[in-house]
Scaffold this motif. Structure first.
Motif, PDB file in Angstrom:
ATOM      1  N   MET A   1      72.345  20.376 -19.096  1.00  0.00           N
ATOM      2  CA  MET A   1      72.128  19.356 -18.102  1.00  0.00           C
ATOM      3  C   MET A   1      71.097  19.845 -17.096  1.00  0.00           C
ATOM      4  O   MET A   1      70.992  21.031 -16.841  1.00  0.00           O
ATOM      5  CB  MET A   1      73.412  19.028 -17.344  1.00  0.00           C
ATOM      6  CG  MET A   1      74.506  18.403 -18.155  1.00  0.00           C
ATOM      7  SD  MET A   1      75.911  17.956 -17.111  1.00  0.00           S
ATOM      8  CE  MET A   1      75.744  16.192 -17.178  1.00  0.00           C
ATOM      9  N   LEU A   2      70.397  18.897 -16.534  1.00  0.00           N
ATOM     10  CA  LEU A   2      69.412  19.195 -15.501  1.00  0.00           C
ATOM     11  C   LEU A   2      70.014  18.848 -14.148  1.00  0.00           C
ATOM     12  O   LEU A   2      70.544  17.753 -13.960  1.00  0.00           O
ATOM     13  CB  LEU A   2      68.145  18.368 -15.734  1.00  0.00           C
ATOM     14  CG  LEU A   2      67.032  18.514 -14.710  1.00  0.00           C
ATOM     15  CD1 LEU A   2      66.475  19.941 -14.740  1.00  0.00           C
ATOM     16  CD2 LEU A   2      65.935  17.514 -14.984  1.00  0.00           C
ATOM     17  N   GLY A   3      69.949  19.773 -13.217  1.00  0.00           N
ATOM     18  CA  GLY A   3      70.509  19.547 -11.893  1.00  0.00           C
ATOM     19  C   GLY A   3      69.626  20.125 -10.810  1.00  0.00           C
ATOM     20  O   GLY A   3      68.643  20.819 -11.078  1.00  0.00           O
ATOM     21  N   TYR A   4      69.999  19.847  -9.581  1.00  0.00           N
ATOM     22  CA  TYR A   4      69.254  20.239  -8.407  1.00  0.00           C
ATOM     23  C   TYR A   4      70.232  20.890  -7.421  1.00  0.00           C
ATOM     24  O   TYR A   4      71.296  20.343  -7.157  1.00  0.00           O
ATOM     25  CB  TYR A   4      68.649  18.960  -7.805  1.00  0.00           C
ATOM     26  CG  TYR A   4      67.881  19.137  -6.547  1.00  0.00           C
ATOM     27  CD1 TYR A   4      68.468  18.864  -5.318  1.00  0.00           C
ATOM     28  CD2 TYR A   4      66.562  19.553  -6.555  1.00  0.00           C
ATOM     29  CE1 TYR A   4      67.760  19.003  -4.139  1.00  0.00           C
ATOM     30  CE2 TYR A   4      65.845  19.691  -5.392  1.00  0.00           C
ATOM     31  CZ  TYR A   4      66.444  19.407  -4.189  1.00  0.00           C
ATOM     32  OH  TYR A   4      65.741  19.551  -3.030  1.00  0.00           O
ATOM     33  N   ILE A   5      69.861  22.050  -6.899  1.00  0.00           N
ATOM     34  CA  ILE A   5      70.708  22.695  -5.898  1.00  0.00           C
ATOM     35  C   ILE A   5      70.460  21.978  -4.571  1.00  0.00           C
ATOM     36  O   ILE A   5      69.434  22.162  -3.927  1.00  0.00           O
ATOM     37  CB  ILE A   5      70.407  24.203  -5.752  1.00  0.00           C
ATOM     38  CG1 ILE A   5      70.570  24.939  -7.077  1.00  0.00           C
ATOM     39  CG2 ILE A   5      71.300  24.828  -4.667  1.00  0.00           C
ATOM     40  CD1 ILE A   5      71.974  25.003  -7.599  1.00  0.00           C
ATOM     41  N   ASP A   6      71.399  21.123  -4.202  1.00  0.00           N
ATOM     42  CA  ASP A   6      71.246  20.317  -2.995  1.00  0.00           C
ATOM     43  C   ASP A   6      71.448  21.148  -1.740  1.00  0.00           C
ATOM     44  O   ASP A   6      70.673  21.063  -0.799  1.00  0.00           O
ATOM     45  CB  ASP A   6      72.242  19.149  -3.029  1.00  0.00           C
ATOM     46  CG  ASP A   6      72.114  18.239  -1.844  1.00  0.00           C
ATOM     47  OD1 ASP A   6      70.985  17.751  -1.604  1.00  0.00           O
ATOM     48  OD2 ASP A   6      73.118  18.004  -1.155  1.00  0.00           O
ATOM     49  N   LYS A  40      66.110  24.102  -5.575  1.00  0.00           N
ATOM     50  CA  LYS A  40      65.636  24.515  -6.897  1.00  0.00           C
ATOM     51  C   LYS A  40      66.247  23.642  -7.987  1.00  0.00           C
ATOM     52  O   LYS A  40      67.387  23.208  -7.896  1.00  0.00           O
ATOM     53  CB  LYS A  40      65.989  25.981  -7.181  1.00  0.00           C
ATOM     54  CG  LYS A  40      65.417  26.955  -6.201  1.00  0.00           C
ATOM     55  CD  LYS A  40      63.938  27.088  -6.339  1.00  0.00           C
ATOM     56  CE  LYS A  40      63.431  28.175  -5.392  1.00  0.00           C
ATOM     57  NZ  LYS A  40      62.020  28.360  -5.464  1.00  0.00           N
ATOM     58  N   TRP A  41      65.476  23.402  -9.034  1.00  0.00           N
ATOM     59  CA  TRP A  41      65.943  22.677 -10.224  1.00  0.00           C
ATOM     60  C   TRP A  41      66.495  23.684 -11.217  1.00  0.00           C
ATOM     61  O   TRP A  41      65.905  24.743 -11.432  1.00  0.00           O
ATOM     62  CB  TRP A  41      64.798  21.891 -10.845  1.00  0.00           C
ATOM     63  CG  TRP A  41      64.419  20.716 -10.016  1.00  0.00           C
ATOM     64  CD1 TRP A  41      63.490  20.677  -9.015  1.00  0.00           C
ATOM     65  CD2 TRP A  41      64.967  19.405 -10.090  1.00  0.00           C
ATOM     66  NE1 TRP A  41      63.444  19.422  -8.461  1.00  0.00           N
ATOM     67  CE2 TRP A  41      64.332  18.625  -9.108  1.00  0.00           C
ATOM     68  CE3 TRP A  41      65.942  18.825 -10.895  1.00  0.00           C
ATOM     69  CZ2 TRP A  41      64.646  17.280  -8.915  1.00  0.00           C
ATOM     70  CZ3 TRP A  41      66.237  17.488 -10.703  1.00  0.00           C
ATOM     71  CH2 TRP A  41      65.590  16.731  -9.715  1.00  0.00           C
ATOM     72  N   ILE A  42      67.620  23.343 -11.818  1.00  0.00           N
ATOM     73  CA  ILE A  42      68.285  24.258 -12.741  1.00  0.00           C
ATOM     74  C   ILE A  42      68.714  23.529 -14.007  1.00  0.00           C
ATOM     75  O   ILE A  42      68.831  22.302 -14.032  1.00  0.00           O
ATOM     76  CB  ILE A  42      69.533  24.903 -12.096  1.00  0.00           C
ATOM     77  CG1 ILE A  42      70.537  23.812 -11.668  1.00  0.00           C
ATOM     78  CG2 ILE A  42      69.149  25.800 -10.934  1.00  0.00           C
ATOM     79  CD1 ILE A  42      71.892  24.329 -11.276  1.00  0.00           C
ATOM     80  N   ASP A  43      68.924  24.303 -15.041  1.00  0.00           N
ATOM     81  CA  ASP A  43      69.584  23.838 -16.256  1.00  0.00           C
ATOM     82  C   ASP A  43      70.945  24.521 -16.281  1.00  0.00           C
ATOM     83  O   ASP A  43      71.081  25.674 -15.859  1.00  0.00           O
ATOM     84  CB  ASP A  43      68.799  24.251 -17.506  1.00  0.00           C
ATOM     85  CG  ASP A  43      67.504  23.479 -17.650  1.00  0.00           C
ATOM     86  OD1 ASP A  43      67.528  22.251 -17.474  1.00  0.00           O
ATOM     87  OD2 ASP A  43      66.467  24.110 -17.929  1.00  0.00           O
ATOM     88  N   PHE A  44      71.940  23.809 -16.769  1.00  0.00           N
ATOM     89  CA  PHE A  44      73.270  24.407 -16.881  1.00  0.00           C
ATOM     90  C   PHE A  44      74.047  23.690 -17.965  1.00  0.00           C
ATOM     91  O   PHE A  44      73.656  22.634 -18.450  1.00  0.00           O
ATOM     92  CB  PHE A  44      74.018  24.355 -15.540  1.00  0.00           C
ATOM     93  CG  PHE A  44      74.350  22.974 -15.068  1.00  0.00           C
ATOM     94  CD1 PHE A  44      75.573  22.393 -15.360  1.00  0.00           C
ATOM     95  CD2 PHE A  44      73.442  22.242 -14.322  1.00  0.00           C
ATOM     96  CE1 PHE A  44      75.889  21.112 -14.914  1.00  0.00           C
ATOM     97  CE2 PHE A  44      73.748  20.968 -13.872  1.00  0.00           C
ATOM     98  CZ  PHE A  44      74.970  20.402 -14.175  1.00  0.00           C
ATOM     99  N   SER A  53      78.582  26.262 -16.262  1.00  0.00           N
ATOM    100  CA  SER A  53      78.351  27.619 -16.765  1.00  0.00           C
ATOM    101  C   SER A  53      76.899  27.748 -17.195  1.00  0.00           C
ATOM    102  O   SER A  53      76.179  26.755 -17.312  1.00  0.00           O
ATOM    103  CB  SER A  53      79.282  27.924 -17.940  1.00  0.00           C
ATOM    104  OG  SER A  53      78.998  27.082 -19.032  1.00  0.00           O
ATOM    105  N   GLU A  54      76.467  28.957 -17.424  1.00  0.00           N
ATOM    106  CA  GLU A  54      75.118  29.274 -17.921  1.00  0.00           C
ATOM    107  C   GLU A  54      74.024  28.607 -17.099  1.00  0.00           C
ATOM    108  O   GLU A  54      73.208  27.855 -17.616  1.00  0.00           O
ATOM    109  CB  GLU A  54      74.987  28.890 -19.390  1.00  0.00           C
ATOM    110  CG  GLU A  54      75.933  29.636 -20.303  1.00  0.00           C
ATOM    111  CD  GLU A  54      75.740  29.271 -21.758  1.00  0.00           C
ATOM    112  OE1 GLU A  54      74.582  29.128 -22.183  1.00  0.00           O
ATOM    113  OE2 GLU A  54      76.753  29.140 -22.459  1.00  0.00           O
ATOM    114  N   ILE A  55      73.969  28.913 -15.823  1.00  0.00           N
ATOM    115  CA  ILE A  55      72.955  28.354 -14.931  1.00  0.00           C
ATOM    116  C   ILE A  55      71.659  29.139 -15.077  1.00  0.00           C
ATOM    117  O   ILE A  55      71.652  30.364 -15.013  1.00  0.00           O
ATOM    118  CB  ILE A  55      73.435  28.424 -13.466  1.00  0.00           C
ATOM    119  CG1 ILE A  55      74.731  27.644 -13.291  1.00  0.00           C
ATOM    120  CG2 ILE A  55      72.353  27.917 -12.518  1.00  0.00           C
ATOM    121  CD1 ILE A  55      75.389  27.831 -11.945  1.00  0.00           C
ATOM    122  N   THR A  56      70.548  28.410 -15.275  1.00  0.00           N
ATOM    123  CA  THR A  56      69.219  29.036 -15.334  1.00  0.00           C
ATOM    124  C   THR A  56      68.238  28.189 -14.539  1.00  0.00           C
ATOM    125  O   THR A  56      68.363  26.964 -14.473  1.00  0.00           O
ATOM    126  CB  THR A  56      68.701  29.187 -16.772  1.00  0.00           C
ATOM    127  OG1 THR A  56      68.654  27.899 -17.391  1.00  0.00           O
ATOM    128  CG2 THR A  56      69.560  30.120 -17.590  1.00  0.00           C
TER     129      THR A  56
END
Length: 88
Positions: A1-6, A40-44, A53-56
């Motif tokens: 999933m694509l997410g954003y650290i708010d 920052k934008w992350i995949d997890f 889990s598995e945040i990059t």
């Protein structure tokens, strides 16, 4: 999933926003990889219990969004700087 650290609350919890799913997840800030901070934008991935889990760091999305923001800021800065209101 694509997410954003708010945001990171009290240096303990990171709030991840997933816009496409209209969801947010809260994880321990200690689980974030080095260099992953607010904005920052992350995949997890989600594990079998629905936990993050598995945040990059998603460098390509981060670079794209940084470029877009810089372009908009440059456009705003280049606009005419005179006020629309006249002084008497």
């Amino acid at each position: 999933m694509l997410g954003y650290i708010d945001r990171i609350e009290d240096n303990k919890h990171a709030v991840i926003i997933v816009e496409t799913e209209s969801k947010q997840f809260v994880v321990d800030a200690d689980t974030l990889p080095t260099g992953v901070t607010e904005g920052k934008w992350i995949d997890f991935k989600l594990n079998q219990y629905g936990e993050v889990s598995e945040i990059t760091l998603n460098k390509s999305k981060q670079n794209k969004m940084t470029t877009e923001v810089n372009n908009v800021m440059n456009q705003l800065r280049s606009k005419k700087k005179e006020s629309k209101f006249k002084r008497k």
